[in-house]
Design an enzyme around this catalytic site. Sequence first.
Site, PDB file in Angstrom:
ATOM      1  CB  SER A   1      -6.946  -4.012   6.541  1.00 40.31           C
ATOM      2  OG  SER A   1      -6.571  -4.946   7.386  1.00 40.31           O
TER       3      SER A   1
ATOM      4  CE  LYS B   1      -5.537  -8.206   5.292  1.00 37.49           C
ATOM      5  NZ  LYS B   1      -5.886  -6.890   5.432  1.00 37.49           N
TER       6      LYS B   1
END
EC number: 3.4.21.53
Length: 372
Positions: free
Chosen positions: A268, A313
């Site tokens: 990611s 996140k």
Amino acid sequence: MSTPAPPPAGAPGPDPAPGPLRRSGRALSTRSVVLLCAVLLLLVVFAIGQLIRMPYVIFSPGPAQDTLGSSDGKPVVQIDGTRTYPTDGSLDFTTVSLYGGPDHPVSFWRWARAKFDDNSVIQPEKDVFGDKTGQEIQQESAAEMTGSQQSAEVVGVRATGAKVGEQVYVGSIAEGSPAAGKLRAGDRMLQINGTATPTLTSVHAVMDKVTAGQPVRVTISRDGKQSTVSVGTTRGEDGRALMGIVLAPRYTFPYTVKVNAGDVGGPSAGLMFSLAIYDKLTPGALTGGENFAGTGTIDVDGSVGPIGGIQQKMVGARDTGVDHFLAPADNCGEVRGNVPDGLSVYKVSTFDDARSVVQKVAAGQTSGLPTC
């Protein structure tokens, strides 16, 4: 008036003063015993809670790491053999702290804390890892990070106009697949159905035109000799035609580019790595001194893919003081309604989208930028 004679030597003295001091001593002793028992009980309860294993995985906000900075004393992005330029601001890749898994079961107490934490997500372990072992999970995560770094290096360098050589090889073949017995690991892909396939993108472009179930003519180079074989195809989950092979591209860079991500796994961080590489290879600060964070996979064609844990996140990014966040367009459904106060989130589908957003925010041109 007479006074009482003192008691003879050795004789017992008068009775001590009546009870208060003795009763006080007994009361203090009782409280101590009760307190000690309570402490022991709490320790026992805590120990039992630690021993109880919950079959869940917990996702919580993790730390953010600046790709323009250093990790463990090493630059996150290190480039040698060509000129680089000083920059400013930050381009953070974000992480998720994951608790649980085959080798790291979650205790009752950690599970209980997560139940009352709005920023944590709890999922059944089977839904996340299936039947994979801890070693398989670690190897898969490491392989994803390695692939992510390589794709980011290719995209970041090519975005500057520099050439990156590419050849496509067969990496592995699924047992029982149409390619089994026809192709081998190490075969170099030259053509499919007469169309040259020098890059990973070109292989995908040709295969996208193939109807699942139809055979394809694959021209390969093996041991210095060229040959063409007919390989059948099957229908993949997305409807595409598949030969049952894993491709392994090999790249030739004009200079050395290395990403040092520490012990972070998964794919990611690819988008943010590619932006950092481009920033260091081009004059001026891409960010204009602003602080950015983001997430998203990156393919060698520059497309940005969705990731897991984007809510955590975003929280992790905001906790580090970041104002601007780059989110994959395919994650927008999870972004809406979950953006932390003070964080501006922009959706991107490609590297070019992300670069454009950063440049425009740096120039103060935020009006009309795509958001989720």
